[in-house]
Design an enzyme around this catalytic site. Structure first.
Site, PDB file in Angstrom:
ATOM      1  N   ASP A 169       0.892  -1.076  -0.017  1.00  0.00           N
ATOM      2  CA  ASP A 169      -0.001   0.076  -0.017  1.00  0.00           C
ATOM      3  C   ASP A 169       0.932   1.273  -0.016  1.00  0.00           C
ATOM      4  O   ASP A 169       0.383   2.274  -0.362  1.00  0.00           O
ATOM      5  CB  ASP A 169      -0.855   0.151   1.080  1.00  0.00           C
ATOM      6  CG  ASP A 169      -2.078  -0.573   1.046  1.00  0.00           C
ATOM      7  OD1 ASP A 169      -2.723  -0.713   0.017  1.00  0.00           O
ATOM      8  OD2 ASP A 169      -2.979  -1.069   2.281  1.00  0.00           O
TER       9      ASP A 169
HETATM   10  C1  GLC Z   1      -1.064  -0.292   5.108  1.00  0.00           C
HETATM   11  C2  GLC Z   1       0.478   0.031   5.475  1.00  0.00           C
HETATM   12  C3  GLC Z   1       0.292   1.476   6.284  1.00  0.00           C
HETATM   13  C4  GLC Z   1      -0.219   2.267   5.321  1.00  0.00           C
HETATM   14  C5  GLC Z   1      -1.696   1.886   4.960  1.00  0.00           C
HETATM   15  C6  GLC Z   1      -2.312   3.092   4.009  1.00  0.00           C
HETATM   16  O1  GLC Z   1      -1.853  -0.753   6.032  1.00  0.00           O
HETATM   17  O2  GLC Z   1       0.910  -0.990   6.253  1.00  0.00           O
HETATM   18  O3  GLC Z   1       1.786   1.660   6.541  1.00  0.00           O
HETATM   19  O4  GLC Z   1      -0.479   3.580   6.088  1.00  0.00           O
HETATM   20  O5  GLC Z   1      -1.755   0.847   4.321  1.00  0.00           O
HETATM   21  O6  GLC Z   1      -3.451   2.591   3.530  1.00  0.00           O
HETATM   22  C1  GLC Z   2      -1.415  -3.849   5.669  1.00  0.00           C
HETATM   23  C2  GLC Z   2      -2.517  -3.645   4.795  1.00  0.00           C
HETATM   24  C3  GLC Z   2      -2.553  -4.576   3.496  1.00  0.00           C
HETATM   25  C4  GLC Z   2      -1.164  -4.387   3.015  1.00  0.00           C
HETATM   26  C5  GLC Z   2       0.087  -4.493   3.605  1.00  0.00           C
HETATM   27  C6  GLC Z   2       1.328  -3.848   3.000  1.00  0.00           C
HETATM   28  O1  GLC Z   2      -1.083  -4.844   6.303  1.00  0.00           O
HETATM   29  O2  GLC Z   2      -3.895  -4.261   5.487  1.00  0.00           O
HETATM   30  O3  GLC Z   2      -3.576  -4.574   2.775  1.00  0.00           O
HETATM   31  O4  GLC Z   2      -1.151  -5.472   1.932  1.00  0.00           O
HETATM   32  O5  GLC Z   2      -0.101  -3.463   4.637  1.00  0.00           O
HETATM   33  O6  GLC Z   2       1.170  -2.500   2.811  1.00  0.00           O
END
Ligand code: GLC
Ligand code: GLC
Length: 809
Positions: A483
């Site tokens: 993400d």
């Molecule tokens: C995921 C990531 C996090 C970020 C988020 C944004 O959860 O782990 O670092 O802030 O996505 O949607």
């Molecule tokens: C968090 C989010 C997941 C994403 C990951 C890496 O765990 O929930 O959807 O793939 O971060 O950014």
């Protein structure tokens, strides 16, 4: 250092030191009513949706930590204490918290008085039960005052923490006998209230927080508790709470118990009131009556234990490693069920306000629980698919209460659609339920736009093909699995979203990770088509997969590892030509799982590079070297200080992808070595470093560049649960559900001589013994099914109840 120990017989983790490095929590509830509970009695409750139906308040980053919850106060003479130690923090003579499956038992003793708090949410009822047992273990009579306390949330958790000008005037309660009703907003559009009851007569109560705590009071020593009685206050606005007070005179060795319960009750619109302004309490009373004595309380607990026992019986292993056994048989499976219920919504790190259910998250979670609850997995797949957009794209998130796509965040995360193929495929392999593909499912929750599930998979597959970039690799969009790799957003100003600001989707930035996914799940999709006798379409699909494979090897290979991406300017990301972020874990795992480069040698080179550049003693970091500055063209990933989160943290979720990759290469020793590095049961002894619960996975462990290397964060709600369960049971132990039967193909350490697995699969219980006399790591020589040798590695589906299987490798 340990703060407790596992008791596998009881399926419990027993915490004996209340000062755990972080609150160590448990999840109570498995249907619609949930409570999170920490080892010191902190936590919060909600019905279905932690944002829209929050029952009690929780202040996540509060000081002192973890004060809100389900506390019991004891006052004896001038000493105020809690059996869970918090919030008074009075030193206890003894303390213990047992976290079990769906229940917890906290016991504290002080001055020869023992107080036990047993909490659980029964199956199918919307109520958190809490039995408090007080035992005078001295040889003198005692005078004791006992208080319960919960603080109500005014339902919408977001509004509750922001809109004070309104909600300081809306709070309303009613009290009748020992029942405290929280009815804020019931007068208008709500058809639900909460009730906090006691099954014994009470001596006083409070429903106004100021009255109970004292205007400038503190939860460590509420004024009412200090005074030894509540004020029978009725809340009008401000902060409605529920507090019961019971005065006890206990003889030597006498025991007293009381059951408290916190319930959520809905009332049909027409029956909401029995008199003007007076709520209809009949449904609450009916519910309470189901749990108002010890016999009923115990029966509910027994039913809950049976539920979990039966659920877990479907997969039981006996290896010679107790840590592996306790992960598979108890805790990893349990965590998979919690992620089924919560996705990423409500934990101690996810406030339940920010995001609902993740599209990709929920699809991946399914890999870990489909064998336990196939019917609910089916429903989940259809729910998720209904939020898919007509062009095959997906809303990134949806709200559990409404099951509708969340348009604030929208779509454009270009890996999302392919996860739908992943989970549907896993579901069919587990159940053989091909009919699910015929099920009519909306696009964008619009019934006018419904089509069979197969059509959803087709559009997922085509979505990638319709969105290819200059190297014929998939466009990344706003982000892929990572993400925080935001190649199109150029988020420049504080507060701007990293994912959905700027141009955010573009025609150039490509993801090698999605390419790997397309190969892996594209193969599965084409298998599905073949099974449906759509041979022409299956062939076309395989051709597209092969083209993608070629594109990866041509433009997605960096010489010693798979490239991560091309940015919006067509520049390489995750390449030896970069100064930082030269190599990323995700494409190595995904491409090898897809089989890319396995024959031609790239896969092995990539795994060697992972070992050389990414592996640490606590697991594999996400990329290396960490970014030391913020980079506009990369986005959120470079916003984190080096070693944290996606910027070179150990993201536990994709460590199992490398473990899988090692099993594909036949490296059982390596696979297990890597598995152990992030596995919580193996980290119990370094809890002072790891800090999160030793019975569940956390999302992220600080990487080697971080000052706090080895420190875990964000426990519980992570795709790690599903992927580690899957890699251990399927990749390493080798029990792989397949379309036509149960495939057995282990890849284990060479020193493992024998292990046993009981696996329920399509109504048959397979009792499998695997023997490895030759000290191999992989390679099935022979399979006997009920003493008859079979061809190949797939045990065909049969209609027997029990089947005995012997496997020689
Ligand atoms: C995921 C990531 C996090 C970020 C988020 C944004 O959860 O782990 O670092 O802030 O996505 O949607
Ligand atoms: C968090 C989010 C997941 C994403 C990951 C890496 O765990 O929930 O959807 O793939 O971060 O950014």
């Amino acid at each position: 250092m340990q703060f407790g120990h596992f008791e596998d017989q009881k399926k419990e983790y027993v915490i004996s030191n209340c000062r755990t490095p972080l609150p160590w929590i448990n999840y109570l509830g498995s249907d619609e009513f949930f409570a999170l509970l920490s080892n010191t009695g902190g936590g919060y409750a909600f019905y279905k949706d932690a944002k829209l139906r929050r029952i009690t308040r929780y202040r996540y980053n509060n000081l002192p930590l973890d004060q809100d919850g389900f506390h019991i106060y004891i006052k004896e003479k001038d000493v105020i204490w809690n059996p869970g130690w918090q919030p008074s923090k009075t030193e206890l003579d003894s303390y213990e918290c047992r976290h079990g499956l769906g229940y917890s038992i906290i016991t504290g003793t002080k001055n020869k008085l023992s107080v036990r708090q047993e909490l659980y949410v029964p199956k199918y009822d919307n109520i958190l039960l809490m039995r408090v047992t007080v035992n005078n273990t001295s040889d003198q009579p005692k005078n004791v005052d006992l208080f319960s306390f919960v603080e109500f949330c005014l339902w919408d958790a977001q509004d509750d923490t922001t809109n004070f000008q309104r909600n300081y005037s809306t709070g309303e309660v009613e009290v009748e006998g020992s029942n405290i009703y929280h009815k804020t907003e019931y007068r208008e559009r709500r058809n639900h209230y909460a009730v906090f009851f006691a099954n014994k007569k009470i001596d006083s109560f409070d429903t106004s927080r100021d009255s109970f705590m004292g205007l400038y009071g503190s939860p460590s020593s509420p004024e009412a508790v200090e005074n030894g009685r509540c004020n029978d206050s009725i809340a009008h606005g401000w902060q409605p709470v529920g507090a019961h007070h019971i005065h006890l005179q206990l003889q030597a060795n006498e025991t007293y118990d009381v059951i408290f319960g916190l319930a959520y009750v809905e009332v049909p619109e027409k029956e909401k009131f029995i008199a003007p302004g007076i709520i209809n309490k009949a449904p609450a009373k009916k519910l309470i009556a189901r749990y108002d004595n010890n016999k009923k309380f115990d029966a509910g607990m027994k039913k809950l234990r049976q539920f979990w026992d039966e659920l877990l019986q479907g997969f039981e292993v006996r290896t010679q490693n107790e840590k592996v056994d306790r992960m598979v048989n108890i805790w990893n499976a349990y965590q998979c069920m919690v992620t089924f219920n919560m996705s990423r919504s409500a934990s101690y790190y996810e406030s339940g306000i920010g995001r609902g259910m993740g599209f990709r998250d929920s699809c991946q979670d399914l890999l870990g629980f489909v064998h336990m609850i196939p019917e609910r997995a089916r429903e989940r797949i259809l729910d998720i698919a209904a939020t898919q957009k007509a062009d095959g794209g997906a809303y990134h998130q949806y709200q559990p209460l409404t099951k509708k796509g969340n348009s604030d965040i929208g779509g454009g995360f270009n890996d999302d659609p392919l996860w739908l193929i992943a989970c549907t495929d896993a579901y069919i392999r587990e159940t053989g339920d091909w009919d699910i593909l015929k099920e009519k499912v909306d696009f964008d929750n619009d019934p006018k736009n419904a089509a069979p599930l197969l059509e959803h998979l087709r559009r997922s597959f085509n979505y990638t093909l319709n969105n290819l970039g200059p190297h014929k690799l998939p466009l990344i969009g706003r982000a892929d699995w990572n993400d925080c790799l935001n190649l199109n957003c150029f988020s420049r100003y504080p507060g701007e979203s990293f994912q959905i600001s700027g141009p955010s989707e573009g025609p150039v930035a490509e993801s090698v990770f999605i390419a790997g996914m397309f190969v892996k799940y594209g193969k599965a999709y084409s298998e599905i088509l073949k099974h449906l006798k759509k041979n022409k379409e299956a062939k076309e699909a395989i051709r597209a997969v092969q083209d993608m494979e070629k594109a990866v090897l041509k433009d997605g290979w960096d010489g010693r590892w798979f490239l991560r991406a091309y940015d919006a300017f067509g520049k390489k990301v995750g390449s030896r030509y970069n100064d930082e972020g030269k190599i990323f874990i995700e494409p190595q795992g995904m491409c090898i799982m897809a089989g890319i480069g396995v024959e031609s040698g790239e896969a092995q080179k990539a795994l060697d590079s992972v070992q050389e550049r990414l592996e640490t003693k606590y697991g594999i970091v996400l990329q290396n070297p960490a970014y030391t500055t913020y980079r506009l063209n990369l986005g959120e990933i470079s916003s984190y200080p080096p070693g944290y989160k996606e910027n070179a943290g150990i993201f536990c979720h994709n460590n199992p992808w490398i473990v899988f990759a090692e099993t594909i290469m036949g490296h059982g020793n390596r696979a297990f070595e890597l598995y152990k590095k992030t596995c919580p049961a193996f980290l119990e002894e370094i809890s002072e470093i790891h800090r999160t619960e030793p019975y569940v996975y956390c999302q992220m462990v600080a990487g080697k560049d971080a000052p706090t290397f080895g420190e875990g964060k964000n426990s519980w709600l992570t795709g790690t649960a599903a992927w580690t369960f899957t890699v251990l049971t399927q990749g390493i132990l080798g029990i792989q559900p397949d379309y036509e039967g149960l495939k057995v193909d282990p890849c284990i350490p060479d020193y493992v001589k024998e292990y046993k697995v009981n696996r329920r699969f399509r109504n048959t219980m397979y009792h499998i013994t695997i023997r490895n006399e030759s000290g191999a790591q992989k390679g099935v020589k022979k399979i006997l099914v009920d003493r008859k040798q079979i061809e190949g590695k797939i045990i065909p589906v049969c209609d027997k109840k029990n089947v005995k299987v012997e496997v020689i490798i």
